[in-house]
Structures are given as C-alpha cells and as structure tokens.
Design a protein around this motif. Structure first.
Motif, mmCIF file in Angstrom:
data_model
loop_
_atom_site.group_PDB
_atom_site.id
_atom_site.type_symbol
_atom_site.label_atom_id
_atom_site.label_comp_id
_atom_site.label_asym_id
_atom_site.label_seq_id
_atom_site.Cartn_x
_atom_site.Cartn_y
_atom_site.Cartn_z
ATOM 1 N N ILE A 138 1.071 -26.845 23.537
ATOM 2 C CA ILE A 138 0.259 -27.560 22.534
ATOM 3 C C ILE A 138 1.181 -28.273 21.536
ATOM 4 O O ILE A 138 0.922 -29.406 21.128
ATOM 5 C CB ILE A 138 -0.684 -26.580 21.800
ATOM 6 N N ALA A 139 2.269 -27.598 21.181
ATOM 7 C CA ALA A 139 3.210 -28.204 20.236
ATOM 8 C C ALA A 139 3.784 -29.507 20.783
ATOM 9 O O ALA A 139 4.153 -30.401 20.019
ATOM 10 C CB ALA A 139 4.332 -27.223 19.902
ATOM 11 N N LYS A 168 3.972 -34.005 18.979
ATOM 12 C CA LYS A 168 4.839 -35.183 18.905
ATOM 13 C C LYS A 168 4.008 -36.468 18.890
ATOM 14 O O LYS A 168 4.231 -37.357 18.073
ATOM 15 C CB LYS A 168 5.802 -35.202 20.106
ATOM 16 N N VAL A 169 3.036 -36.523 19.808
ATOM 17 C CA VAL A 169 2.169 -37.710 19.871
ATOM 18 C C VAL A 169 1.372 -37.837 18.580
ATOM 19 O O VAL A 169 1.338 -38.901 17.948
ATOM 20 C CB VAL A 169 1.206 -37.625 21.080
ATOM 21 N N ASP A 227 -2.184 -36.009 23.085
ATOM 22 C CA ASP A 227 -2.035 -35.482 21.743
ATOM 23 C C ASP A 227 -2.453 -34.009 21.744
ATOM 24 O O ASP A 227 -2.798 -33.443 22.785
ATOM 25 C CB ASP A 227 -2.890 -36.288 20.758
ATOM 26 N N ILE A 228 -2.439 -33.375 20.577
ATOM 27 C CA ILE A 228 -2.763 -31.942 20.489
ATOM 28 C C ILE A 228 -4.109 -31.637 21.151
ATOM 29 O O ILE A 228 -4.230 -30.731 21.966
ATOM 30 C CB ILE A 228 -2.839 -31.487 19.010
ATOM 31 N N ALA A 276 -6.529 -25.720 16.057
ATOM 32 C CA ALA A 276 -7.068 -25.775 14.686
ATOM 33 C C ALA A 276 -5.989 -25.381 13.684
ATOM 34 O O ALA A 276 -5.845 -26.009 12.624
ATOM 35 C CB ALA A 276 -8.277 -24.852 14.565
ATOM 36 N N ILE A 277 -5.220 -24.344 14.051
ATOM 37 C CA ILE A 277 -4.167 -23.890 13.120
ATOM 38 C C ILE A 277 -3.097 -24.974 12.933
ATOM 39 O O ILE A 277 -2.629 -25.221 11.820
ATOM 40 C CB ILE A 277 -3.561 -22.551 13.607
ATOM 41 N N PHE A 278 -2.746 -25.635 14.026
ATOM 42 C CA PHE A 278 -1.791 -26.744 13.911
ATOM 43 C C PHE A 278 -2.288 -27.791 12.921
ATOM 44 O O PHE A 278 -1.574 -28.231 12.023
ATOM 45 C CB PHE A 278 -1.561 -27.407 15.276
#
Lengths: 217, 252
Positions: free
Chosen positions: A11-12, A16-17, A169-170, A191-193
C-alpha cells in the motif's frame, strides 16, 4: 499481524503516486489560482468573462468526468493531436480544476482587502505589480488560510480519483488487495495512511496561521 | 508661477456634481487648509491632486508640469504614465484611516517604499527612517506592528512614511477625523512641526483652531464650490459668505 506487515509495504507503494500527484498539483494550482483571480478582477473586459466561464465549467462538472474527458475524449476529439499519458492527463485536469476553485478563494481574499491599502501604496508610487506582490497578496494569504487548508485536504483525498485511469495510488492498490485476499484490513491501513497525511497538513496550516498571527488588521 | 495650480476642476460621481469650477493656486512653502461641511467635496478635491480621482474638467499643473488639462472641446487629457508617476513622487499623502500596511512593522512601513519605488539601499534608508521616527517620537516602536499602536501613533507613523519619500508637498486628508479627541493633539503637533520646517501643505480638516493657527490661507468649501477664501483672520473673524458664517457658528 504478519498479514498487515505484508500488505503495508504494498500500500505504501501507492503513497508515491498519491504524494507526487498531490505535491505537483498543489504547487502548480496555487500560482494558477492567483493568476486567474487577478485576471478575473482585471478590468480587461473580455478576459474576466472568459475566466468566469472557465471557473463555471470547472466547478459545474464532476472532477471525475473531467479526468475521463481529458484522457479518453480529448485524443478522439482532436484526432490524436492532444494525447497525454495517464499521469499527465491527471495532473493537467487536477491543476485546472483546483486553480478554478482557488481562483474564487483568492478573489474573495483580494476583494476583502480595504481600498485604503491600494491608495496608501499608490500615493507612495507603487506600481500595480508591486502593490499586489508586497501589499495585497501577503495580506490575502493570511485571510484565505482556512479555506486554503480545506482545499488542500480535499486535494489529498481527490487524488484517489485517478484510479479511473488505472493509476496505482493508495486506494486502487488497497482495493485490489481486498479483492484478492477477501480481507478488509487493507481499507483500515489505507485510512490510516490518509489520516497521517492529513494530520501533517493540518499541523502545517496551524503553524502558518500562528506565524501570520504576529499581526492583526 | 504658482507651485500647485488647479484650475476650474470639475468632478462628477454618477452624474452628481461633486466639484464645480474649483481652483487653487499655491506657492512653495505655503500652507492651505480646506474646511467645510461633510460631503462638500474638499476631500475629493485633494484626492484629484493626489491622483486618486480623475477629473472631468479643468487642469492641474505642479511646478509647471502638466498633470492633466482639458482642451477646448472639453476632452480631458492626462499626462503620460511616467510624468504622472514622477509628479506623484513629489507628493506625500496622509489619510483619515492611516492606511498603514498591517503586515509590516513600523520600520518596514517606512522603508518599503524608498526600497521598492526609489530602489534605495537599506543602508541609505535606515538613517532617514531613524531620523523621521525620532521626529514623530516613535523610534522605540519601530519593531511593533501597527495594530499595537494607538490611532495617534499610527497616524504619526503614516506621516513619517510619507516623509520618507522626501516629498515637496504634503496632502493631509482629514488626518485627525478618525482619532479619539485626546489623540488628535499629538498628530496636530507633528503637522505643526512640518509647518515650522516650511513644508508646503494642503490640509483638509475639521480642526478649526488648528487650521486657524497653522495656515497661511483658508478655503471654505460647500456643495462642491469654494464659497470663500482668505487669510485665517479674515475667514474666522470676518466671514463674508452667509454659508461660511453659518458653518463657523456651528463649529465654534
């Protein structure tokens, strides 16, 4: 726990995107919004109407439709003369859309500065450009910080719309993990990101508001 | 030749005449006060000279240089941009609402125009700023923002800010009208100092005693025209026009 440790790096990757799109759009749409606001307020008769129409168009249609239009419809309509890759199409659309919203915020901010500030600058011999740069716009930024913070956080979340162009993206990565593993934990990670990112942005704006509060009007 | 020559100025706002055939000639070193009821056009007249309003008829020259003129067919012609700018730099203006820049410290307020407009170096401006702020008694407040100052102090900074551009004439547009009564004195004292230095000044004011004390000449305006004009003695002790009489009776 093992599962989380396994999906977080994936997910990380989408971060970047999301972050690069966010940063590029934010940096370009602020000057864009200022230029549009100044044109909208200019006494040039046709220009202000054109900007008004542009803002109407950008605010009057869904951002997602604009993205699809830019990527899929524009190449067909122009017979391939204008053809952008997915990232470029996304950046161009976002910048146009956000510049339009920011234009209205900046316009309101500029119009809220009392006329006496222009007159004070004028009698000291300031040109229009000097007045705007050193007197009006710095004061405007203080006044528009709260709505600017809103738009900035909106932009962060709106970047997720690029999934329609199959950009990773995420959110798109998260969704594919959920569909692959039949496990909704990825949603919570995503969601936490977003929340971490929003937390940072909120604090930056709080800091700016504090910096600007050294003076009152 | 007169230093400032404003001839037969006409001005309308939305078809309403605010200035009708108003003229003023004044020499260097002269101090002229313009008095009159609110809405009489006295501020507008001053603002025409300060290039904050455009005129609809008449002519303005400063030191022989034409700012604006009107041809025989009634067309108004302003000078080119450079000339207008050059003339503007020879004037300093002080407003009723001070119009200090709230996002700059007192010192920055003084220094910004010489730096930006005259391209002076900070090292050259700083001694000037220090001298002027000392003159208005506010050098100690140089690092404060205007909102921390009283109205009287703000207006004194505004005067110093205008003086920093080294003007040849100062225009005061009701400089004490926004101030509490106990704060007007300090501002009037500052203007009085300028008078003692023989600064050329036009002062639009409601402070009758001050106008009487400081001016070489008083102009009484009402309804967009000059009703009466003369020495302070003449206007205040022996007014001719009934309008002047009625106004002064109300004011004093």
């Amino acid at each position: 726990m093992d599962y989380l440790l396994q999906i977080i790096p994936t997910i990380a990757d989408g971060l970047k995107v999301t972050i690069s799109l966010f940063c590029v759009v934010w940096i370009l749409s602020i000057p864009g919004g200022i230029v549009l606001a100044l044109l909208r307020l200019s006494k040039l008769p046709l220009i202000d109407k054109i900007v008004e129409a542009f803002v109407y168009l950008m605010r009057g249609t869904p951002l997602m439709l604009q993205i699809l239009f830019m990527y899929f419809a524009l190449p067909i309509m122009t017979d391939g003369a204008i053809q952008m890759d997915d990232a470029t199409a996304a950046v161009v659309t976002f910048v146009l859309n956000y510049a339009a919203y920011l234009c209205e915020i900046f316009r309101g901010g500029i119009q809220s500065i009392p006329r006496g500030q222009y007159e004070g600058a004028k009698v000291l011999g300031f040109t229009y450009g000097q007045t705007m740069r050193t007197i009006i716009l710095p004061q405007m930024f203080k006044r528009v910080l709260p709505p600017l913070a809103n738009e900035t956080i909106n932009l962060l979340k709106d970047t997720s719309l690029v999934y329609v162009l199959a950009m990773n993206d995420i959110l798109r990565i998260t969704k594919s993990i959920v569909q692959r593993d039949f496990d909704i934990s990825a949603f919570i990670v995503a969601a936490i990101f977003y929340l971490i990112f929003t937390f940072i942005l909120t604090n930056i704006f709080n800091y700016l508001e504090k910096r600007f509060s050294v003076y009152d009007e | 030749m007169a230093f400032v020559n404003m001839e037969r100025i006409e001005k309308q706002f939305n078809n309403q005449t605010v200035l009708k055939d108003v003229s003023l000639q004044m020499n260097k070193g002269e101090i002229v006060s313009i008095i009159g009821p609110s809405g009489s056009g006295k501020s507008t007249f001053l603002r025409c000279l300060g290039q904050l309003e455009t005129i609809d008829g008449g002519a303005i020259t400063v030191d022989g240089i034409t700012l604006v003129s009107t041809d025989s067919s009634g067309m108004v012609h302003y000078a080119n941009k450079q000339t207008m700018h050059d003339l503007l730099l020879r004037m300093g203006m002080v407003f009723q609402s001070f119009n200090l820049f709230p996002h700059m410290t007192v010192l920055e307020n003084i220094m910004v125009a010489p730096r930006m407009v005259k391209a002076m170096k900070d090292a050259e401006i700083l001694p000037i700023a220090e001298r002027l702020l000392n003159k208005v008694g506010l050098w100690e407040k140089r690092d404060m923002y205007p909102s921390r100052l009283s109205g009287g102090q703000q207006q004194r900074v505004a005067i110093a800010r205008a003086l920093a551009m080294n003007p040849e004439i100062m225009l005061f547009d009701e400089p004490t009208s926004a101030l509490d009564p106990e704060l007007t004195g300090e501002v009037l004292k500052t203007i009085k100092q300028l008078a003692d230095d023989h600064m050329t000044m036009i002062i639009v004011t409601h402070e009758m005693n001050f106008a009487r004390e400081v001016s070489d000449r008083i102009i009484f305006m009402a309804d967009g025209v000059i009703q009466e004009e003369g020495s302070p003695e003449q206007i205040f002790t022996n007014p001719q026009s009934p309008r002047t009489k009625a106004f002064l009776e109300n004011m004093l």
